[in-house]
Write a protein that holds these residues in place. Structure first.
Motif, PDB file in Angstrom:
ATOM      1  N   TRP A   1      20.104   0.437  -9.721  1.00 32.22           N
ATOM      2  CA  TRP A   1      18.586   0.332 -10.101  1.00 32.22           C
ATOM      3  C   TRP A   1      18.065   0.990 -10.929  1.00 32.22           C
ATOM      4  N   PHE A   2      17.259   0.317 -11.735  1.00 35.83           N
ATOM      5  CA  PHE A   2      16.562   1.006 -12.818  1.00 35.83           C
ATOM      6  C   PHE A   2      14.864   0.577 -12.858  1.00 35.83           C
ATOM      7  N   ARG A   3      14.142   0.926 -13.244  1.00 40.76           N
ATOM      8  CA  ARG A   3      12.794   0.739 -13.546  1.00 40.76           C
ATOM      9  C   ARG A   3      11.762   0.949 -14.600  1.00 40.76           C
ATOM     10  N   GLN A   4      11.147   0.429 -14.915  1.00 45.99           N
ATOM     11  CA  GLN A   4      10.236   0.393 -16.213  1.00 45.99           C
ATOM     12  C   GLN A   4       8.822   0.201 -15.907  1.00 45.99           C
ATOM     13  N   ALA A   5       8.046   1.255 -16.136  1.00 49.31           N
ATOM     14  CA  ALA A   5       6.462   1.427 -15.871  1.00 49.31           C
ATOM     15  C   ALA A   5       5.945   1.000 -17.305  1.00 49.31           C
ATOM     16  N   PRO A   6       4.655   0.433 -17.375  1.00 47.52           N
ATOM     17  CA  PRO A   6       4.177   0.093 -18.437  1.00 47.52           C
ATOM     18  C   PRO A   6       3.955   1.189 -19.565  1.00 47.52           C
ATOM     19  N   GLY A   7       4.456   1.200 -20.586  1.00 49.67           N
ATOM     20  CA  GLY A   7       4.510   1.977 -21.674  1.00 49.67           C
ATOM     21  C   GLY A   7       5.526   3.171 -21.623  1.00 49.67           C
ATOM     22  N   LYS A   8       6.429   3.024 -20.550  1.00 48.89           N
ATOM     23  CA  LYS A   8       7.319   3.968 -20.425  1.00 48.89           C
ATOM     24  C   LYS A   8       8.948   3.123 -20.571  1.00 48.89           C
ATOM     25  N   GLU A   9       9.775   4.221 -20.792  1.00 51.09           N
ATOM     26  CA  GLU A   9      11.065   3.902 -21.083  1.00 51.09           C
ATOM     27  C   GLU A   9      11.714   3.454 -19.701  1.00 51.09           C
TER      28      GLU A   9
ATOM     29  N   LEU B   1      18.102  -2.183  -2.338  1.00 53.08           N
ATOM     30  CA  LEU B   1      17.457  -1.092  -2.581  1.00 53.08           C
ATOM     31  C   LEU B   1      16.384  -1.048  -1.459  1.00 53.08           C
ATOM     32  N   GLN B   2      16.378  -0.318  -0.501  1.00 51.18           N
ATOM     33  CA  GLN B   2      15.348  -0.105   0.639  1.00 51.18           C
ATOM     34  C   GLN B   2      14.343   1.109   0.072  1.00 51.18           C
ATOM     35  N   MET B   3      13.048   0.630   0.221  1.00 46.22           N
ATOM     36  CA  MET B   3      12.304   1.568  -0.571  1.00 46.22           C
ATOM     37  C   MET B   3      11.285   1.849   0.390  1.00 46.22           C
ATOM     38  N   ASN B   4      11.159   3.384   1.158  1.00 49.33           N
ATOM     39  CA  ASN B   4      10.141   3.948   2.069  1.00 49.33           C
ATOM     40  C   ASN B   4       9.221   4.676   1.463  1.00 49.33           C
ATOM     41  N   SER B   5       8.197   4.878   2.269  1.00 48.38           N
ATOM     42  CA  SER B   5       7.114   5.725   1.626  1.00 48.38           C
ATOM     43  C   SER B   5       6.848   5.713   0.144  1.00 48.38           C
ATOM     44  N   LEU B   6       6.359   4.516  -0.116  1.00 52.11           N
ATOM     45  CA  LEU B   6       6.339   4.238  -1.510  1.00 52.11           C
ATOM     46  C   LEU B   6       4.986   4.856  -2.048  1.00 52.11           C
ATOM     47  N   LYS B   7       4.834   5.344  -3.199  1.00 58.70           N
ATOM     48  CA  LYS B   7       3.909   5.986  -3.840  1.00 58.70           C
ATOM     49  C   LYS B   7       3.452   5.226  -5.132  1.00 58.70           C
ATOM     50  N   PRO B   8       2.144   5.309  -5.481  1.00 61.02           N
ATOM     51  CA  PRO B   8       1.609   4.840  -6.614  1.00 61.02           C
ATOM     52  C   PRO B   8       2.435   4.827  -8.095  1.00 61.02           C
ATOM     53  N   GLU B   9       3.172   5.767  -7.980  1.00 67.86           N
ATOM     54  CA  GLU B   9       3.932   6.173  -9.155  1.00 67.86           C
ATOM     55  C   GLU B   9       5.193   5.484  -9.002  1.00 67.86           C
TER      56      GLU B   9
ATOM     57  N   GLY C   1      14.364  -8.573 -13.615  1.00 65.82           N
ATOM     58  CA  GLY C   1      13.516  -7.690 -12.983  1.00 65.82           C
ATOM     59  C   GLY C   1      12.399  -8.371 -11.954  1.00 65.82           C
ATOM     60  N   THR C   2      12.172  -7.378 -11.180  1.00 63.78           N
ATOM     61  CA  THR C   2      11.053  -7.889 -10.156  1.00 63.78           C
ATOM     62  C   THR C   2      10.016  -6.929  -9.935  1.00 63.78           C
ATOM     63  N   GLN C   3       8.900  -7.345  -9.966  1.00 67.28           N
ATOM     64  CA  GLN C   3       7.486  -6.356 -10.118  1.00 67.28           C
ATOM     65  C   GLN C   3       7.299  -5.703  -8.612  1.00 67.28           C
ATOM     66  N   VAL C   4       7.189  -4.459  -8.826  1.00 66.63           N
ATOM     67  CA  VAL C   4       6.776  -3.779  -7.431  1.00 66.63           C
ATOM     68  C   VAL C   4       5.387  -2.918  -7.850  1.00 66.63           C
ATOM     69  N   THR C   5       4.375  -3.223  -7.007  1.00 66.41           N
ATOM     70  CA  THR C   5       3.172  -2.704  -7.225  1.00 66.41           C
ATOM     71  C   THR C   5       2.456  -1.848  -5.943  1.00 66.41           C
ATOM     72  N   VAL C   6       2.492  -0.680  -6.104  1.00 64.88           N
ATOM     73  CA  VAL C   6       2.017   0.213  -4.897  1.00 64.88           C
ATOM     74  C   VAL C   6       0.458   0.713  -5.133  1.00 64.88           C
ATOM     75  N   SER C   7      -0.353   0.123  -4.158  1.00 70.74           N
ATOM     76  CA  SER C   7      -1.690   0.374  -4.289  1.00 70.74           C
ATOM     77  C   SER C   7      -2.039   1.617  -3.661  1.00 70.74           C
ATOM     78  N   SER C   8      -3.144   2.592  -4.321  1.00 76.19           N
ATOM     79  CA  SER C   8      -3.439   3.953  -3.748  1.00 76.19           C
ATOM     80  C   SER C   8      -4.442   3.532  -2.452  1.00 76.19           C
TER      81      SER C   8
ATOM     82  N   GLN D   1       0.890  -1.210  -0.068  1.00 79.67           N
ATOM     83  CA  GLN D   1       0.028  -0.026  -0.015  1.00 79.67           C
ATOM     84  C   GLN D   1       0.767   1.306   0.083  1.00 79.67           C
ATOM     85  N   ALA D   2       0.300   2.406  -0.433  1.00 79.81           N
ATOM     86  CA  ALA D   2       0.927   3.623  -0.611  1.00 79.81           C
ATOM     87  C   ALA D   2       1.479   4.046   0.939  1.00 79.81           C
ATOM     88  N   GLY D   3       2.787   4.229   0.963  1.00 77.77           N
ATOM     89  CA  GLY D   3       3.296   4.823   2.132  1.00 77.77           C
ATOM     90  C   GLY D   3       3.933   3.430   2.985  1.00 77.77           C
ATOM     91  N   GLY D   4       3.850   2.447   2.375  1.00 77.25           N
ATOM     92  CA  GLY D   4       4.728   1.126   2.930  1.00 77.25           C
ATOM     93  C   GLY D   4       6.132   0.947   2.391  1.00 77.25           C
TER      94      GLY D   4
END
Length: 125
Positions: free
Chosen positions: A36-44, A81-89, A118-125, A13-16
């Motif tokens: 680390w790089f990332r690729q969202a659907p439809g984006k480079e 890569l430690q990811m905090n305060s995650l956002k949907p984006e 690659g590994t999928q990261v999904t952040v829900s709002s 969830q967002a904020g996680g």
């Protein structure tokens, strides 16, 4: 040559928080600049963070600065890569990348020679 395998992705969830790991093969991991790089659907694919081969220098994309932390354990051949305060984006497939010694352009995909699957990261709002 080095082989890379990411793990740790998932749905949050967002904020996680999530902690991504990248396991590297080979005995010269400490000689590689890692990123680390990332690729969202439809984006480079875009730069997220990088760390020098010694671990002494780190670099971040502006939108993750202060929320994400890149680190490495050369004894364990692991990039984190430690990811905090995650956002949907932040939703994307996250890739680790490596280049021997220094990168010609640490912020570009062209600056790296080796990639994980690659590994999928999904952040829900």
């Amino acid at each position: 040559q080095v082989q890379l395998e990411e793990s740790g992705g998932g749905l949050v969830q967002a904020g996680g928080s999530l902690r991504l790991s990248c396991a590297a093969s080979g005995r010269t991991f400490s000689s590689y600049t890692m990123a680390w790089f990332r690729q969202a659907p439809g984006k480079e694919r875009e730069f997220v963070a990088a760390i020098s081969w010694s671990g002494g220098s780190t670099y971040y994309e502006d939108s993750v600065q202060g929320r994400f932390t890149v680190s490495r354990d050369n004894a364990k051949n692991t990039l984190v890569l430690q990811m905090n305060s995650l956002k949907p984006e932040d939703t994307a497939v996250y890739y680790c990348a490596a280049v021997f010694k220094a990168s010609s352009n640490r912020f570009s995909t062209l600056g790296y020679d080796y990639w994980g699957q690659g590994t999928q990261v999904t952040v829900s709002s």
